[in-house]
Scaffold this motif. Structure first.
Motif, PDB file in Angstrom:
ATOM      1  N   UNK A  97       0.564  -1.217  -0.054  1.00 35.69           N
ATOM      2  CA  UNK A  97      -0.087   0.017   0.120  1.00 35.69           C
ATOM      3  C   UNK A  97       0.894   1.247   0.115  1.00 35.69           C
ATOM      4  N   UNK A  98       2.103   1.135   0.378  1.00 28.32           N
ATOM      5  CA  UNK A  98       2.991   2.385   0.347  1.00 28.32           C
ATOM      6  C   UNK A  98       3.422   2.790  -1.029  1.00 28.32           C
ATOM      7  N   UNK A  99       3.165   2.207  -2.100  1.00 30.72           N
ATOM      8  CA  UNK A  99       3.261   2.576  -3.251  1.00 30.72           C
ATOM      9  C   UNK A  99       2.072   3.256  -3.870  1.00 30.72           C
ATOM     10  N   UNK A 100       0.836   3.473  -3.452  1.00 33.75           N
ATOM     11  CA  UNK A 100      -0.367   3.849  -4.013  1.00 33.75           C
ATOM     12  C   UNK A 100      -0.153   5.339  -3.982  1.00 33.75           C
ATOM     13  N   UNK A 101       0.105   6.125  -3.145  1.00 35.77           N
ATOM     14  CA  UNK A 101       0.221   7.534  -3.170  1.00 35.77           C
ATOM     15  C   UNK A 101       1.159   8.160  -4.102  1.00 35.77           C
ATOM     16  N   UNK A 432       8.327   2.852  -5.378  1.00 33.82           N
ATOM     17  CA  UNK A 432       8.959   1.622  -5.597  1.00 33.82           C
ATOM     18  C   UNK A 432      10.067   1.198  -4.662  1.00 33.82           C
ATOM     19  N   UNK A 433      10.868   2.214  -4.360  1.00 33.09           N
ATOM     20  CA  UNK A 433      11.952   1.987  -3.522  1.00 33.09           C
ATOM     21  C   UNK A 433      11.734   1.811  -1.796  1.00 33.09           C
ATOM     22  N   UNK A 434      10.419   2.487  -1.537  1.00 30.63           N
ATOM     23  CA  UNK A 434      10.160   2.717  -0.046  1.00 30.63           C
ATOM     24  C   UNK A 434       9.894   1.351   0.364  1.00 30.63           C
ATOM     25  N   UNK A 458      14.263   4.846   5.218  1.00 25.08           N
ATOM     26  CA  UNK A 458      13.710   5.808   4.566  1.00 25.08           C
ATOM     27  C   UNK A 458      13.844   7.344   5.050  1.00 25.08           C
ATOM     28  N   UNK A 459      14.014   7.617   6.250  1.00 22.79           N
ATOM     29  CA  UNK A 459      14.424   9.005   6.494  1.00 22.79           C
ATOM     30  C   UNK A 459      15.854   9.182   5.695  1.00 22.79           C
ATOM     31  N   UNK A 460      16.948   8.391   5.715  1.00 25.64           N
ATOM     32  CA  UNK A 460      18.253   8.647   5.090  1.00 25.64           C
ATOM     33  C   UNK A 460      17.735   8.652   3.567  1.00 25.64           C
ATOM     34  N   UNK A 461      17.046   7.897   2.964  1.00 27.02           N
ATOM     35  CA  UNK A 461      16.955   8.301   1.568  1.00 27.02           C
ATOM     36  C   UNK A 461      16.093   9.390   1.162  1.00 27.02           C
ATOM     37  N   UNK A 462      15.150   9.785   1.831  1.00 30.45           N
ATOM     38  CA  UNK A 462      14.564  11.059   1.907  1.00 30.45           C
ATOM     39  C   UNK A 462      15.516  12.437   1.731  1.00 30.45           C
ATOM     40  N   UNK A 463      16.465  12.254   2.994  1.00 27.13           N
ATOM     41  CA  UNK A 463      17.582  13.405   3.137  1.00 27.13           C
ATOM     42  C   UNK A 463      18.606  13.527   1.812  1.00 27.13           C
ATOM     43  N   UNK A 464      19.047  12.186   1.348  1.00 25.34           N
ATOM     44  CA  UNK A 464      19.874  12.248   0.290  1.00 25.34           C
ATOM     45  C   UNK A 464      19.494  12.687  -1.032  1.00 25.34           C
TER      46      UNK A 464
END
Length: 485
Positions: A97-101, A432-434, A458-464
């Motif tokens: 469900x994380x990929x829907x939005x 897709x990566x989340x 996820x937090x590290x990916x968002x920042x990078x």
């Protein structure tokens, strides 16, 4: 934004205006017998201007209303995501469900370049028909999603089909909006104001909808709530479509081309030979990949890690979207003002670096009960990351200047469409990566801080990804050093 028809529309309007003014001038300079005629012409001119302003006000109202059905679901999807996880009744993996939005956002943005090319000229007369078909498709998709029994049903209906319907509403109506507001004596600033108002309304939608969705889910459950949303989306879409007709000059031009056998100039693609376009496109992809993650996971993070109430979790999404109302205007102003104009690379870097710092220093360090820190993250990240797309005006100006130096033609509307396409690639990639990042976090979760929780990767990916959204300034600096040496 959509400038593809700007020059033709403006030239036609300028000819009409000059003809009207010449009639008035000739009548005024005539003898006494021409006094009545001059007054009649002046009154007619005033009436036309009043009618034009009234029509533009209605069109702007329609464009503002359209932000609700187009973006209402995707901007409040985090509330749906949390509800799905806490009230799971479907077959399949809950993590999907994380990929829907993010997929919903991605499909809309990826569709814009193709739909803009279709409806700019050749299919211009079919814009309203296509938009109504899109409204029906979106409403039907949401209604069908209420009968889902497997998670892939939700992904297909809410993430893909409903998004395609929203894109069919978005592209034709936005093209028409740009043409109506570019025809006022050739003054483009009216178009900028119109887009600024609609973009602000988009953020208003993102601020209000999370609480509306929360109320629907708590009172009626998922299936009824989605059906109610389908009805609301259909009604508001049709209303906005009827308020935004295609500009008559565009229809007249299309008819003339059809009578002549449709001779159309091709789209200039010279900008694809220059590195600048790819630098900004890659930056947009990277920034967008991380930008969609907090929108999808903040409420779930607030409930599972910081153990906040549902009301507080929903408040985070509202606070996340509110700053975008101001940020969009500010970053657009920084790119285009006569007092201290900043380059596109500088403005994008400001947005990217500040949003990255918010992710690293605020989101990553939250712990149980850290409502204040999460609110500060939502405000800061929502402001700086939310204003990133407003920097595209400066990007297009830079690409136009580069084309002028090479004596090449450029189509700003097509450029904007491709930048939206890059944003769509980023949204889909981030979604897709989340899923694997969240799974990796669940295997190494060791504590209560954001970094050491399931959401740490996820937090590290968002920042990078936010950092690399501003890498254009580094590329510009390296190019300057090379020229010096």
């Amino acid at each position: 934004m959509m400038d593809i028809m700007c020059s033709q529309t403006e030239s036609v309007s300028l000819r009409e205006l000059s003809t009207s003014n010449s009639h008035v001038a000739n009548a005024i300079q005539g003898d006494g017998d021409g006094g009545d005629e001059s007054r009649t012409l002046a009154m007619t001119s005033d009436a036309r201007q009043i009618e034009a302003r009234r029509k533009r006000a209605l069109i702007l109202l329609g464009a503002s209303i359209s932000q609700l059905p187009i973006w209402g679901f995707s901007m409040s999807y985090g509330v749906f995501q949390e509800y799905y996880l806490n009230n799971w009744t479907l077959a399949g993996s809950r993590d999907a469900t994380g990929i829907i939005g993010t997929t919903s956002n991605g499909v809309v943005y990826l569709s814009i370049p193709f739909l803009s090319a279709l409806f700019t000229r050749r299919w211009a007369r079919h814009r309203q028909t296509a938009a109504m078909a899109g409204a029906l498709l979106a409403a039907l998709s949401f209604a069908l999603s209420s009968f889902s029994v497997h998670v892939w049903n939700l992904v297909a209906t809410q993430g893909v089909l409903a998004a395609l319907g929203s894109a069919l509403v978005y592209s034709p109506t936005t093209l028409s909006l740009g043409e109506w507001f570019s025809s006022h004596a050739g003054r483009k600033n009216h178009r900028a104001v119109a887009y600024g108002v609609t973009l602000s309304c988009k953020n208003v939608v993102g601020s209000v909808m999370p609480f509306v969705v929360r109320a629907l889910l708590e009172n009626y459950g998922f299936r009824v709530a989605v059906r109610i949303w389908a009805a609301v989306a259909l009604g508001t879409s049709l209303l906005s479509i009827f308020l935004i007709p295609t500009h008559p000059n565009v229809l007249a031009s299309t008819s003339e081309e059809e009578e002549e056998g449709y001779r159309r100039r091709g789209i200039p693609w010279h900008f694809l030979h220059h590195r600048t376009f790819y630098v900004y496109a890659v930056a947009i992809v990277l920034q967008s990949a991380g930008y969609g993650i907090p929108q999808s996971y903040l409420p779930t993070y607030a409930r599972e890690v910081t153990e906040l109430s549902q009301t507080s979790a929903t408040l985070l999404l509202t606070v996340f979207n509110v700053p975008g109302i101001l940020a969009s205007s500010l970053f657009g102003y920084l790119s285009d003002n006569r007092y201290f104009p900043l380059s596109a690379t500088t403005v994008t870097a400001i947005s990217a670096l500040c949003s990255a710092l918010a992710a690293f220093l605020l989101w990553g360090l939250t712990s149980q009960g850290s409502l204040a820190l999460l609110l500060l993250f939502s405000i800061t990240f929502g402001f700086f990351a939310g204003g990133y797309s407003a920097t595209w005006g400066g990007v297009i100006n830079e690409l136009e200047s580069e084309a002028a130096r090479w004596n090449e033609a450029v189509d700003p509307g097509m450029l904007y469409g491709l930048l939206n396409g890059a944003r769509g690639i980023g949204y889909v990639s981030g979604g897709l990566l989340s899923v694997p990042l969240l799974k990796a976090g669940s295997e190494v979760s060791i504590g209560g801080l954001g970094y050491s929780s399931t959401f740490g990767p996820l937090i590290l990916f968002t920042g990078l990804s936010s950092v690399f959204g501003g890498w254009g300034i580094l590329w510009r600096w390296i190019a300057s050093v090379r020229r010096v040496w």
